[in-house]
Design a protein around this motif. Structure first.
Motif, PDB file in Angstrom:
ATOM      1  N   SER A 223      16.441  57.344  13.763  1.00  0.00           N
ATOM      2  CA  SER A 223      16.140  57.201  12.332  1.00  0.00           C
ATOM      3  C   SER A 223      16.907  56.075  11.658  1.00  0.00           C
ATOM      4  O   SER A 223      16.446  55.511  10.683  1.00  0.00           O
ATOM      5  CB  SER A 223      16.453  58.503  11.591  1.00  0.00           C
ATOM      6  N   TYR A 224      18.106  55.783  12.142  1.00  0.00           N
ATOM      7  CA  TYR A 224      18.930  54.757  11.495  1.00  0.00           C
ATOM      8  C   TYR A 224      19.422  53.719  12.493  1.00  0.00           C
ATOM      9  O   TYR A 224      20.618  53.586  12.730  1.00  0.00           O
ATOM     10  CB  TYR A 224      20.125  55.398  10.779  1.00  0.00           C
ATOM     11  N   ASN A 250      20.269  54.397  -5.585  1.00  0.00           N
ATOM     12  CA  ASN A 250      19.855  54.631  -4.206  1.00  0.00           C
ATOM     13  C   ASN A 250      18.636  53.825  -3.778  1.00  0.00           C
ATOM     14  O   ASN A 250      18.172  53.979  -2.660  1.00  0.00           O
ATOM     15  CB  ASN A 250      19.542  56.119  -4.000  1.00  0.00           C
ATOM     16  N   THR A 251      18.100  53.019  -4.698  1.00  0.00           N
ATOM     17  CA  THR A 251      16.878  52.280  -4.361  1.00  0.00           C
ATOM     18  C   THR A 251      17.112  50.772  -4.373  1.00  0.00           C
ATOM     19  O   THR A 251      17.800  50.249  -5.256  1.00  0.00           O
ATOM     20  CB  THR A 251      15.757  52.636  -5.364  1.00  0.00           C
ATOM     21  N   MET A 252      16.534  50.115  -3.371  1.00  0.00           N
ATOM     22  CA  MET A 252      16.566  48.649  -3.350  1.00  0.00           C
ATOM     23  C   MET A 252      15.132  48.127  -3.360  1.00  0.00           C
ATOM     24  O   MET A 252      14.237  48.764  -2.787  1.00  0.00           O
ATOM     25  CB  MET A 252      17.189  48.080  -2.078  1.00  0.00           C
ATOM     26  N   TRP A 253      14.931  46.964  -3.965  1.00  0.00           N
ATOM     27  CA  TRP A 253      13.629  46.285  -3.946  1.00  0.00           C
ATOM     28  C   TRP A 253      13.748  45.089  -3.032  1.00  0.00           C
ATOM     29  O   TRP A 253      14.710  44.312  -3.137  1.00  0.00           O
ATOM     30  CB  TRP A 253      13.247  45.838  -5.353  1.00  0.00           C
ATOM     31  N   THR A 266      19.053  52.397  -0.470  1.00  0.00           N
ATOM     32  CA  THR A 266      20.149  51.433  -0.435  1.00  0.00           C
ATOM     33  C   THR A 266      21.015  51.690   0.797  1.00  0.00           C
ATOM     34  O   THR A 266      21.267  52.834   1.142  1.00  0.00           O
ATOM     35  CB  THR A 266      21.008  51.586  -1.711  1.00  0.00           C
ATOM     36  N   VAL A 267      21.412  50.610   1.448  1.00  0.00           N
ATOM     37  CA  VAL A 267      22.328  50.742   2.584  1.00  0.00           C
ATOM     38  C   VAL A 267      23.698  50.205   2.166  1.00  0.00           C
ATOM     39  O   VAL A 267      23.797  49.405   1.232  1.00  0.00           O
ATOM     40  CB  VAL A 267      21.804  49.992   3.833  1.00  0.00           C
ATOM     41  N   PRO A 268      24.769  50.655   2.823  1.00  0.00           N
ATOM     42  CA  PRO A 268      26.123  50.336   2.376  1.00  0.00           C
ATOM     43  C   PRO A 268      26.415  48.839   2.212  1.00  0.00           C
ATOM     44  O   PRO A 268      27.030  48.444   1.238  1.00  0.00           O
ATOM     45  CB  PRO A 268      27.005  50.930   3.476  1.00  0.00           C
ATOM     46  N   ASP A 269      25.965  48.006   3.168  1.00  0.00           N
ATOM     47  CA  ASP A 269      26.348  46.594   3.090  1.00  0.00           C
ATOM     48  C   ASP A 269      25.323  45.731   2.349  1.00  0.00           C
ATOM     49  O   ASP A 269      25.262  44.525   2.536  1.00  0.00           O
ATOM     50  CB  ASP A 269      26.620  46.043   4.500  1.00  0.00           C
ATOM     51  N   ALA A 270      24.516  46.358   1.467  1.00  0.00           N
ATOM     52  CA  ALA A 270      23.467  45.622   0.764  1.00  0.00           C
ATOM     53  C   ALA A 270      24.031  44.830  -0.421  1.00  0.00           C
ATOM     54  O   ALA A 270      24.957  45.271  -1.084  1.00  0.00           O
ATOM     55  CB  ALA A 270      22.422  46.605   0.250  1.00  0.00           C
ATOM     56  N   HIS A 358      13.983  52.049   6.848  1.00  0.00           N
ATOM     57  CA  HIS A 358      15.435  51.853   6.964  1.00  0.00           C
ATOM     58  C   HIS A 358      15.726  50.365   7.008  1.00  0.00           C
ATOM     59  O   HIS A 358      15.161  49.639   7.830  1.00  0.00           O
ATOM     60  CB  HIS A 358      15.932  52.558   8.234  1.00  0.00           C
ATOM     61  N   PHE A 359      16.597  49.889   6.112  1.00  0.00           N
ATOM     62  CA  PHE A 359      16.862  48.446   6.040  1.00  0.00           C
ATOM     63  C   PHE A 359      18.069  48.067   6.897  1.00  0.00           C
ATOM     64  O   PHE A 359      19.118  48.687   6.818  1.00  0.00           O
ATOM     65  CB  PHE A 359      17.098  48.023   4.585  1.00  0.00           C
ATOM     66  N   ILE A 360      17.876  47.044   7.733  1.00  0.00           N
ATOM     67  CA  ILE A 360      18.955  46.533   8.589  1.00  0.00           C
ATOM     68  C   ILE A 360      19.330  45.157   8.052  1.00  0.00           C
ATOM     69  O   ILE A 360      18.513  44.234   8.080  1.00  0.00           O
ATOM     70  CB  ILE A 360      18.484  46.410  10.052  1.00  0.00           C
TER      71      ILE A 360
END
Ligand SMILES: Nc1ncnc2c1ncn2[C@@H]1O[C@H](COP(=O)(O)OP(=O)(O)OP(=O)(O)O)[C@@H](O)[C@H]1O
Ligand SMILES: [Mg+2]
Length: 366
Positions: A223-224, A250-253, A266-270, A358-360
């Motif tokens: 999943s991640y 918690n949301t990113m565009w 949102t991911v931690p290093d965004a 999931h954003f990498i």
């Protein structure tokens, strides 16, 4: 303290680095898997743990004791190989008794231990047979019994099921899970089959080019994924490159060429302006005939079915969005009286929840 600790381990062949500065620890009782494509260094790592090969740098500690210089036969470690490696002229019982005889086990104990090992692998009654009188699955069970009979602290298994057909593999996978639970011995399992790794393991180290890309529980690996390589290697995954344009709680565009704005968690290093990849599993998407817009916690895109693959229980639909992005989606064919839901050319809406993608972030690994 971990049962096995690997510290900065490297192995080079000429100027090629097969294992590149790997560090990891494995707990007692774990079913631990090394997963990765052919040539990534799995067998090399396993051979160094067993003592068949010597590292160029780093240490391997078992129960806190450095194994450097300890020969294979003096390590409480046994290995099961892909190709059985049974002695053809010995019976099943003699094969299993062999390591006990090497260890000078008293004659009276050998019989009991062999019987127990046979029971562990469900081969009671096969003691007098020769390897050529067994099926592939049974031969592999004898190999496992022979490896377990001396009660090692660590059992290494290098692609033990890869010579078996799909149905037998699945049956053996279930047996391995039960066996490991029963005997409580720590397993380090090598495979390049991601489904097998997900099904069997407590934890998985995903390897690529001699390094560990991600070490996690199966559900987290799936999943991640922490890198594009892991996302791509584990199962089927849609991957879309994009740039973060906005972050709110918690949301990113994300601006994705060929799609437009896509929302993810949102991911931690965004940070705004960062580039990366959205990883989206086909089964997390929903395809429907109804065009929907403006649902706050979902992404929606209009598209057409370009291709489909009927697989019995499910159908895979390749949907092309208006902007030209291709999405692999999946629907279970569960509605009564409907063999499948859409045909090539149908207009559809593809949707997925914000937290499904999931954003990498680029450069996060691999
Ligand atoms: N004895 C050797 N001499 C030279 N190169 C070697 C030797 N053993 C392994 N290699 C190289 O090291 C790399 C890693 O090999 P390894 O056998 O560990 O891969 P693997 O992950 O087990 O692959 P597979 O899934 O195909 O079994 C490969 O590129 C291989 O060619
Ligand atoms: Mg190998």
């Amino acid at each position: 303290m971990a049962l096995l600790e690997i510290r900065n381990l490297s192995r080079r062949f000429g100027d090629y680095t097969a294992v590149d500065n790997i560090s990891l620890s494995i707990e007692a009782g774990e079913f631990f898997t090394l997963l990765g494509p052919s040539g990534c260094g799995k067998t090399t790592l396993l051979r160094m743990i067993a003592g068949f090969d010597v590292p160029d740098a780093g240490q391997i500690l078992l129960d806190g004791v450095d194994l450097t210089g300890v020969p294979p036969e003096q390590r409480p470690v046994r290995t099961v190989f892909q190709n059985y490696a049974l002695f053809p002229h010995m019976t099943v019982a003699q094969n299993i008794a062999f390591p006990l005889e090497m260890a000078k086990t008293p004659k009276g104990e050998i019989q009991t231990k062999v019987d127990e090992a046979l029971e562990d692998v469900r081969l009671t009654g096969f003691a007098a047979r020769y390897p050529h009188e067994l099926s592939g699955g049974q031969r592999q069970r004898v190999s496992i019994a022979r490896a377990l009979v001396t009660h090692p602290k660590l059992l290494l298994l290098d692609e033990p099921l890869s010579a078996l057909d799909a149905q037998l593999r699945e049956q053996m996978q279930i047996e391995l899970i039960n066996l490991q639970k029963e005997v409580g011995i720590t397993f380090i399992y090598v495979t390049h089959d991601q489904a097998e790794a997900l099904a069997l393991s407590h934890r998985i180290a995903v390897m690529n080019k001699g390094t560990v890309e991600q070490l996690d529980e199966p559900t987290r690996i799936y999943s991640y994924p922490q890198s594009r390589f892991v996302a791509d290697f584990i199962g089927t995954c849609n991957l879309f490159d994009g740039t973060i344009t906005q972050i709110e709680g918690n949301t990113m565009w994300l601006d994705v060429p060929s799609m437009g704005m896509v929302k993810t968690s949102t991911v931690p290093d965004a940070r705004v302006g960062a580039k990366g990849t959205i990883a989206l599993r086909p089964e997390k998407t929903l395809v429907s005939a109804e065009i929907v817009r403006g649902v706050a916690d979902e992404n929606h895109f209009d598209g057409h079915v370009k291709e489909l693959l009927y697989m019995g229980g499910v159908t895979v639909y390749i949907v092309e969005t208006e902007g030209g992005a291709r999405l692999e989606t999946l629907l279970a064919n569960s509605a009564i009286g409907r063999p499948r839901f859409f045909e090539v050319g149908d207009a559809v809406d593809v949707a997925w929840r914000i937290d499904a993608g999931h954003f990498i972030v680029d450069g996060a690994h691999g």
